[in-house]
Scaffold this motif. Sequence first.
Motif, PDB file in Angstrom:
ATOM      1  N   TRP A  40       0.827  -1.212   0.000  1.00  0.00           N
ATOM      2  CA  TRP A  40       0.000   0.000   0.000  1.00  0.00           C
ATOM      3  C   TRP A  40       0.862   1.264   0.000  1.00  0.00           C
ATOM      4  CZ3 TRP A  40      -5.109   0.020   3.276  1.00  0.00           C
ATOM      5  CH2 TRP A  40      -5.966  -0.979   2.777  1.00  0.00           C
ATOM      6  N   GLU A  41       0.285   2.317  -0.563  1.00  0.00           N
ATOM      7  CA  GLU A  41       0.956   3.628  -0.483  1.00  0.00           C
ATOM      8  C   GLU A  41       0.536   4.280   0.829  1.00  0.00           C
ATOM      9  OE1 GLU A  41       0.065   6.244  -3.943  1.00  0.00           O
ATOM     10  OE2 GLU A  41      -0.608   4.342  -4.817  1.00  0.00           O
ATOM     11  N   LEU A  42       1.487   4.483   1.707  1.00  0.00           N
ATOM     12  CA  LEU A  42       1.140   5.076   3.000  1.00  0.00           C
ATOM     13  C   LEU A  42       1.768   6.450   3.138  1.00  0.00           C
ATOM     14  CD1 LEU A  42       1.642   1.952   5.315  1.00  0.00           C
ATOM     15  CD2 LEU A  42      -0.520   2.918   4.485  1.00  0.00           C
ATOM     16  N   ASP A  43       1.051   7.354   3.785  1.00  0.00           N
ATOM     17  CA  ASP A  43       1.622   8.674   4.043  1.00  0.00           C
ATOM     18  C   ASP A  43       2.698   8.547   5.109  1.00  0.00           C
ATOM     19  OD1 ASP A  43       0.008   9.880   2.230  1.00  0.00           O
ATOM     20  OD2 ASP A  43      -1.552  10.418   3.690  1.00  0.00           O
ATOM     21  N   GLU A  44       3.601   9.504   5.108  1.00  0.00           N
ATOM     22  CA  GLU A  44       4.682   9.464   6.078  1.00  0.00           C
ATOM     23  C   GLU A  44       4.106   9.403   7.497  1.00  0.00           C
ATOM     24  OE1 GLU A  44       7.695  12.413   5.333  1.00  0.00           O
ATOM     25  OE2 GLU A  44       8.605  11.910   7.275  1.00  0.00           O
ATOM     26  N   GLY A  45       4.644   8.497   8.288  1.00  0.00           N
ATOM     27  CA  GLY A  45       4.171   8.380   9.665  1.00  0.00           C
ATOM     28  C   GLY A  45       3.087   7.327   9.852  1.00  0.00           C
ATOM     29  N   ASP A  46       2.522   6.837   8.743  1.00  0.00           N
ATOM     30  CA  ASP A  46       1.492   5.804   8.865  1.00  0.00           C
ATOM     31  C   ASP A  46       2.145   4.422   8.908  1.00  0.00           C
ATOM     32  OD1 ASP A  46      -0.525   7.603   8.895  1.00  0.00           O
ATOM     33  OD2 ASP A  46      -1.127   7.341   6.808  1.00  0.00           O
ATOM     34  N   VAL A  47       1.759   3.625   9.908  1.00  0.00           N
ATOM     35  CA  VAL A  47       2.390   2.320  10.100  1.00  0.00           C
ATOM     36  C   VAL A  47       1.334   1.214  10.083  1.00  0.00           C
ATOM     37  CG1 VAL A  47       3.696   0.885  11.731  1.00  0.00           C
ATOM     38  CG2 VAL A  47       4.260   3.309  11.481  1.00  0.00           C
ATOM     39  N   ILE A  48       1.554   0.205   9.247  1.00  0.00           N
ATOM     40  CA  ILE A  48       0.746  -1.023   9.317  1.00  0.00           C
ATOM     41  C   ILE A  48       1.711  -2.136   9.706  1.00  0.00           C
ATOM     42  CG2 ILE A  48      -0.600  -2.713   8.000  1.00  0.00           C
ATOM     43  CD1 ILE A  48      -1.535  -0.435   6.185  1.00  0.00           C
ATOM     44  N   SER A  49       1.386  -2.861  10.770  1.00  0.00           N
ATOM     45  CA  SER A  49       2.312  -3.878  11.251  1.00  0.00           C
ATOM     46  C   SER A  49       1.629  -5.241  11.286  1.00  0.00           C
ATOM     47  CB  SER A  49       2.779  -3.511  12.665  1.00  0.00           C
ATOM     48  OG  SER A  49       3.344  -4.640  13.279  1.00  0.00           O
ATOM     49  N   PRO A  50       2.373  -6.313  10.900  1.00  0.00           N
ATOM     50  CA  PRO A  50       1.765  -7.651  10.923  1.00  0.00           C
ATOM     51  C   PRO A  50       1.480  -8.147  12.343  1.00  0.00           C
ATOM     52  CG  PRO A  50       4.091  -7.776  10.320  1.00  0.00           C
ATOM     53  CD  PRO A  50       3.736  -6.325  10.340  1.00  0.00           C
ATOM     54  N   ILE A  51       2.129  -7.587  13.356  1.00  0.00           N
ATOM     55  CA  ILE A  51       1.857  -7.959  14.745  1.00  0.00           C
ATOM     56  C   ILE A  51       1.437  -6.704  15.522  1.00  0.00           C
ATOM     57  CG2 ILE A  51       3.450  -9.952  14.835  1.00  0.00           C
ATOM     58  CD1 ILE A  51       5.333  -7.951  16.428  1.00  0.00           C
ATOM     59  N   PRO A  52       0.768  -6.888  16.661  1.00  0.00           N
ATOM     60  CA  PRO A  52       0.343  -5.714  17.438  1.00  0.00           C
ATOM     61  C   PRO A  52       1.491  -5.063  18.203  1.00  0.00           C
ATOM     62  CG  PRO A  52      -0.600  -7.733  18.385  1.00  0.00           C
ATOM     63  CD  PRO A  52       0.224  -8.149  17.210  1.00  0.00           C
ATOM     64  N   ILE A  53       2.104  -4.084  17.575  1.00  0.00           N
ATOM     65  CA  ILE A  53       3.220  -3.366  18.201  1.00  0.00           C
ATOM     66  C   ILE A  53       2.692  -2.077  18.847  1.00  0.00           C
ATOM     67  CG2 ILE A  53       4.906  -4.206  16.536  1.00  0.00           C
ATOM     68  CD1 ILE A  53       4.638  -1.401  15.159  1.00  0.00           C
ATOM     69  N   PHE A  54       3.542  -1.400  19.594  1.00  0.00           N
ATOM     70  CA  PHE A  54       3.209  -0.031  19.996  1.00  0.00           C
ATOM     71  C   PHE A  54       3.825   0.925  18.994  1.00  0.00           C
ATOM     72  CE2 PHE A  54       4.539   3.997  21.972  1.00  0.00           C
ATOM     73  CZ  PHE A  54       3.276   4.543  22.118  1.00  0.00           C
ATOM     74  N   ASP A  55       2.939   1.625  18.288  1.00  0.00           N
ATOM     75  CA  ASP A  55       3.399   2.681  17.387  1.00  0.00           C
ATOM     76  C   ASP A  55       2.726   3.950  17.906  1.00  0.00           C
ATOM     77  OD1 ASP A  55       3.882   4.268  14.966  1.00  0.00           O
ATOM     78  OD2 ASP A  55       1.749   3.933  14.625  1.00  0.00           O
ATOM     79  N   PRO A  56       3.458   5.029  18.137  1.00  0.00           N
ATOM     80  CA  PRO A  56       2.841   6.199  18.776  1.00  0.00           C
ATOM     81  C   PRO A  56       1.686   6.774  17.965  1.00  0.00           C
ATOM     82  CG  PRO A  56       5.225   6.487  18.582  1.00  0.00           C
ATOM     83  CD  PRO A  56       4.883   5.226  17.856  1.00  0.00           C
TER      84      PRO A  56
END
Length: 813
Positions: free
Chosen positions: A662-678
């Motif tokens: 996917w095209e994501l905007d800067e700062g957008d995070v998609i993670s395969p596991i449940p991480i902590f992303d601020p």
Amino acid sequence: MDFKDETTLSRRTFVKGSLAGLALAGAAGSAALYGCAPAEEKQQSGGDAPVEETDQIVWGQCFVNCGSNCALRYHVRDGKILYLETDNTGDPENTQMRACLRGRSRRRWINSPDRLTHPMKRTGKRGEDKFEQISWDEAIETISSELKRIIDTYGNEAIFIAPGSGVSGSIVQSAHQRLFNMLGGCVTRYGDYSTGCIQGVMPYMFGKKFSPYDNVHASSMTEALNSDLVIMFGNSPAETRMGGGNIVFDYTKVKENGARIIHIDPRMNETCSGTLDEWIPIRTGTDAALVSAIAHELIANDQIDLDFLHTYCVGYDEETMPESAKGQNKSYYDYIMGTGYDMIEKTPEWAAPITQIPADRIRTLASDIAGAKALFVAQGWGPQRHSNGESATRAICMIPLLTGQIGLPGTNTGQREAEVGSIAGSPTIGGIPSGDNPVTVKIPNYEWVEVIDRGEKMTATNAGIRGADKLSTGFKFVWGFAGNSFTNQHGDINHGHDILADESKCEFIVMTETVLTDSAKYADILLPDVMAAEQFTIGTNGYTEWYRGVRVGGPAQEAPGECRKAYDVQADIADKFGIKDQFTEGRSSEDWVEFLYKQTADKNSDMPSWEEILEQGVWKQEVEPVIGLKDFRDDPVKNALETPSGKIEIYSEELAEIADTWELDEGDVISPIPIFDPGREGYGAVTDEYPLYCSGFHHKARAHSSFGFIDVLKQAARNQMWMNPADAESRGIENGDLCSVKSPRGEIRIEAKVTSRIVPGTVSIPQGAWHDADMYGDRIDHGGCSNTLTMSHPTPLAKATPAHSCIVQVAKA
Ligand SMILES: Nc1nc2c(c(=O)[nH]1)N[C@H]1C(S)=C(S)[C@@H](COP(=O)(O)OP(=O)(O)OC[C@H]3O[C@@H](n4cnc5c(=O)[nH]c(N)nc54)[C@H](O)[C@@H]3O)O[C@H]1N2
Ligand SMILES: Nc1nc2c(c(=O)[nH]1)N[C@H]1C(S)=C(S)[C@@H](COP(=O)(O)OP(=O)(O)OC[C@H]3O[C@@H](n4cnc5c(=O)[nH]c(N)nc54)[C@H](O)[C@@H]3O)O[C@H]1N2
Ligand code: SF4
Ligand SMILES: [Mo]
């Protein structure tokens, strides 16, 4: 008192349409009944007036979207609602659809001098609030010709029905879709404002059949009666499920039973306050960091249920990683123990400054979790209404997974408590059938205003468009029905205004409303609706766990002025297109009520006959509470989930693929596991200019913006920003002071509630207050609407609302 003692309006009476005749139509009411009239009502009716034998009781329902659909009994005299009561049938313990104070104040809305009473057309600029009265003929003619022009010019993808939940549960909502489907279709939405992140991400973890509104993936609240430790993440049924047959009532039983209850919330919410429940204040938007540290403690102390994780889950550790991700330190274990991803060990000391929860407190919490015999973890929808909500919501589910506390007595899956749904065998009672939509393109709910602005640029991979690679056009014709989401309820009102005010973008807006909301000010044609109390309606149960039900009745009184039923308006438009017969199938809206009821009752032999339901008004069927994912726990092979592996996917290959493509905007995070992303405007984002985090919550004086103009409710529970004394003192703010709150997007005025019931560094503003700004002037919102401050930028995967993520500055106004 049994409902059978009382009179209800017969449908025959209704069909005659004679409200003047109503008072005489029914049998005598029971004398004891009128003892219930509130003092004020008695005064209005002449002090201790003798009981009127001619009073009628009409069954109605509260259809605002608090989700409860409580039953109302309107007391009608001489064709006017005199006062109202609520459900008095069934078992008061569990099965009464009893209204809260908002529902009981409905008469003030129905009879309000602020009601819209005539069709109007806009004469000023959009949002400027300048209208003039027109005839219904002109309104229908204008709408029909604009609809035709826009379909002819731009095609059916330019047509859209805006989100609106003000009469959720009413059968007429779908009539709009029905008409549009018959005219060639329109783009529809997936997801919603309520559970956007949950709906977007949970299917990757729990399978395609997952829904936040079912009774399969979550346990009933009362299952917590079998638990010794209940942990609530941002879950406040005392504020959000307030009706008598609702979860708050079941929650009080859990309290009485003596289970230990811990609330994790930036606010000591009203469910937690005033009781012995424990509150762990947490910085808003950081639940995933807390969970990561709890996971670390459970792993470090050998307190996890490895057998469960290996049998039922994928991706906890290397052993159960999918082939494509093996040998790359991509497991959840690697993330937590600092051997993968950011290579940081997620110790309590790491989480403490992020969450504001001391490391020792995190350790004790982890040890309590490990020691619980039956652990009941439930999250409200507050933690996921964040820019990082997709990770937060999955992270919370890790607690029951790590401890194997799923599918067993006294446990919950980490979801909010189960909803029982509607009557068995009743897929249709909820609405007039909308038929097939020839347009299959869907947009994420929260992107709808953006589509007006830049539809042609929105694709499957940059905006989550489904059913097509991209949109062919922006929306040119939008119909708003029973919603305030043009501005008030949608993120970043100032941005939304700029889009909506530009008449070259959306060329025509119709709005069907009962009062002049902020969104209604953007309508080109504004239509006055007949309220539920003023028509013959049907509705089913809302949030409950003990019964399913149906209620039929009305009208209690006549609608004011020239108000016209939304269904009849749709039929008029169908007529202009020569498809009226096809649209109505010869049925009036009253006929549809009967048709839909009978269609369901034919499949469910427990239901009363049509004549019986007209007589009794409400019918309920008791149901048993459930344990979430019990079948899967009992037999994970036979009852495999609809994930690629059939198991719970802590690591999702599908999400990894999306993150790569996917095209994501800067700062957008998609993670395969449940991480902590601020997340966007989450932890670490505060600046000198905007040094505070601003969270939100649903307010008890309103259902969103509905009821937001009712004075008694405003006075009973004021619209206030919660602020910690430490943050207030340094700004010279005292309790009750009027404040200015600024975010990168706008400024509001709101009264401060200075209280240690909120974590320092975060303020919290209830959503739904009526936006009140001069949009062609300084744009300062004197109504204190939180969406003047919030972001329109959606979450990365679900493209959902991040309404509770926002940075602000606060000063005394
Ligand atoms: N009175 C009333 N009831 C309603 C509604 C209403 O408007 N008014 N709306 C109805 C609808 S449509 C919906 S969708 C539901 C909404 O139900 P929810 O989404 O569950 O309600 P919220 O109040 O938004 O959030 C619940 C709690 O989460 C907390 N919270 C916010 N951010 C965080 C966080 O980052 N972490 C943690 N741990 N907690 C957090 C809030 O302080 C709040 O106490 O309510 C329904 N019921
Ligand atoms: N900042 C922030 N924004 C939020 C949220 C948040 O937590 N924070 N929560 C979001 C959520 S979860 C939701 S569900 C949405 C809800 O957003 P909306 O669906 O817009 O809900 P309401 O504000 O209740 O608007 C319902 C409208 O229906 C009208 N109405 C009521 N009865 C009738 C009727 O009989 N006929 C007609 N025609 N109209 C009627 C009411 O006057 C009201 O204007 O808001 C979202 N917005
Ligand atoms: S606002 Fe909700 S809880 Fe209150 S009466 Fe209406 S449906 Fe019931
Ligand atoms: Mo919602």
